[in-house]
Design an enzyme around this catalytic site. Structure first.
Site, PDB file in Angstrom:
ATOM      1  N   ASP A  82     -20.225 -84.115  46.116  1.00 37.80           N
ATOM      2  CA  ASP A  82     -19.138 -83.495  45.336  1.00 37.80           C
ATOM      3  C   ASP A  82     -18.111 -84.574  44.975  1.00 37.80           C
ATOM      4  OD1 ASP A  82     -19.068 -80.140  46.213  1.00 37.80           O
ATOM      5  OD2 ASP A  82     -20.287 -81.534  47.338  1.00 37.80           O
ATOM      6  N   GLU A 106     -12.141 -80.030  40.781  1.00 39.49           N
ATOM      7  CA  GLU A 106     -12.149 -79.195  41.999  1.00 39.49           C
ATOM      8  C   GLU A 106     -11.717 -79.968  43.234  1.00 39.49           C
ATOM      9  OE1 GLU A 106     -15.844 -77.234  43.054  1.00 39.49           O
ATOM     10  OE2 GLU A 106     -14.905 -76.400  44.850  1.00 39.49           O
ATOM     11  N   LEU A 152     -19.818 -80.462  41.432  1.00 41.36           N
ATOM     12  CA  LEU A 152     -21.066 -79.964  42.031  1.00 41.36           C
ATOM     13  C   LEU A 152     -20.837 -78.482  42.307  1.00 41.36           C
ATOM     14  CD1 LEU A 152     -23.101 -81.732  44.887  1.00 41.36           C
ATOM     15  CD2 LEU A 152     -23.138 -79.269  44.442  1.00 41.36           C
ATOM     16  N   THR A 155     -22.303 -75.823  46.086  1.00 42.84           N
ATOM     17  CA  THR A 155     -22.382 -76.742  47.232  1.00 42.84           C
ATOM     18  C   THR A 155     -23.036 -76.074  48.439  1.00 42.84           C
ATOM     19  OG1 THR A 155     -20.405 -77.873  46.481  1.00 42.84           O
ATOM     20  CG2 THR A 155     -21.046 -78.256  48.750  1.00 42.84           C
ATOM     21  N   HIS A 250     -21.477 -65.014  48.727  1.00 44.78           N
ATOM     22  CA  HIS A 250     -20.221 -64.292  48.983  1.00 44.78           C
ATOM     23  C   HIS A 250     -20.415 -62.783  48.824  1.00 44.78           C
ATOM     24  CE1 HIS A 250     -18.677 -68.384  47.951  1.00 44.78           C
ATOM     25  NE2 HIS A 250     -17.888 -68.124  48.963  1.00 44.78           N
TER      26      HIS A 250
END
Ligand code: AMP
Ligand code: MG
Ligand code: MG
Length: 366
Positions: A82, A106, A152, A155, A250
């Site tokens: 990342d 990010e 990325l 992740t 999630h």
């Protein structure tokens, strides 16, 4: 274009055609770096979430029972890939366009974002010279451009070896609207074979697979279209089909309850925002739905632009446009919804948000 130095002055205007060409090359360079780190076997994963099982800053989680790293216990993972991907993209953008180009990445401010020693290869500015771009996109006022970088995306899936979900996302907004985007898929083709995912056993790649070369890059611009992958023709989708794609990692009972309000005929649980955006563009799903907070503008800008570029809609869960303003919170706190047609079928009524707060607060890590 010759490699610019970090002392270059930011131009007053930039053409979208040129900027997309640069972003296209940088996404591929980032993808090369992600693959290199993956192949090395040392991802150097840490947990960005201080409330996570491991605490921020620890370089690895405690070994699990079999002596390996328990990546599933990491709440909000970040890896060396990342970080390196973001350094390549932002470092080179600043080197080429100077320090005043607005960029939101990010991973926040990283050392060496000036890009010294980072230029991976000669970056081309003219890849899309033969494309017909509307006149108004040829001289964008630089002060109104923001680049949204997810170096990325996916992740968690990356750390679990479900690397086919990973994308590099570079979104371009102008006057707070998503207008262009690059979506690079590093782990497709070449030697990379898709690992079976029990949560998504029938997953098919949305982009072409080339056994000779790893990586595929899709780009799009509103007013131009999307290139680099086959886009479904909406008239070819059975009229009453309602297949949704949503989060893999999630997922929670309250999210499931909200999805049920959309009366889906199928739910595809897919990792990462980029891969779900591509799934909708390819016709593998009719809607990307995530009716809760959690994603950020860098997750959505590139795919928002691509979905709009082919005539689709990209909004929050209530049907309102997402505002790409770098000066406000970057969180898509009202969820998201992407479709190529029948958008309103998936828009939630405003009172569904009461449950939504609950859903947002819950963190289910699978
Ligand atoms: P997913 O659909 O769960 O794969 O998530 C898509 C993108 O949004 C990934 O970059 C996730 O890290 C991010 N994301 C979604 N929900 C959350 C959350 N609750 N907390 C942190 N990141 C999230
Ligand atoms: Mg992401
Ligand atoms: Mg990311």
């Amino acid at each position: 274009m010759a490699a610019a130095t970090s002392t270059v002055r930011t131009p007053d205007t930039i053409s979208l055609q040129e900027l997309l060409s640069v972003c296209y090359d940088l996404s591929k360079a980032a993808g090369d770096s992600i693959r290199r780190i993956f192949d090395s076997g040392d991802l150097g994963a840490i947990d960005k979430d201080v409330s996570g099982a491991t605490g921020r800053g620890q370089l690895q989680t405690p070994p699990n029972a079999s002596g390996g790293i328990d990546f599933g216990a990491i709440a909000d993972p970040q890896t060396l890939a990342d970080l390196e991907s973001q350094r390549i993209i932002i470092g080179n953008l600043l080197r080429i366009y100077g320090p005043d180009l607005r960029i939101v990445g990010e991973e926040g401010e990283l050392e060496n974002t000036k890009g010294e020693g980072l230029l991976y290869r000669e970056v081309r500015t003219d890849r899309f010279a033969d494309e017909q771009f509307p006149e108004e996109l040829k001289q964008l006022e630089t002060k109104d451009i923001t680049l949204w970088i997810d170096p990325l995306d996916g992740t968690r899936e990356f750390t679990l070896n479900f690397v086919h979900y990973v994308t590099v996302l570079i979104g371009i907004s102008y006057k707070k609207k998503a207008i262009g985007g690059v979506v690079h898929v590093p782990f497709i083709g070449g030697k990379y074979v898709q690992k079976d995912d029990p949560l998504n056993p029938t997953h098919k790649p949305a982009v072409p697979v080339d056994p000779a070369v790893p990586g595929q890059t899709v780009w799009g611009a509103v007013g131009v279209g999307v290139r680099g992958m086959p886009i479904v023709r909406v008239e070819d989708i059975p009229h009453d089909r309602r297949i949704v794609t949503t989060t893999r990692s999630h997922f929670s009972p309250s999210l499931q309850a909200l999805l049920a309000e959309m009366k889906p005929q199928g739910v595809i649980r897919c990792g990462g925002a980029g891969s779900k955006g591509l799934l909708v563009l390819s016709g593998g799903a009719d809607a990307y739905v995530y009716p809760q907070g959690g994603t950020k503008r860098w997750d959505t800008c590139a795919i928002d632009a691509c979905v709009r570029a082919v005539g689709g809609r990209f909004t929050d869960q209530y049907g309102e446009d997402i505002v790409y303003d770098p000066d406000i919170s970057h969180e898509n706190d009202k969820g998201l919804l992407a479709t190529l047609r029948d958008h309103d079928l998936f828009v939630l009524p405003k009172d569904a948000g009461n449950n939504n707060n609950q859903a947002s607060a819950q963190k289910a890590h699978l």
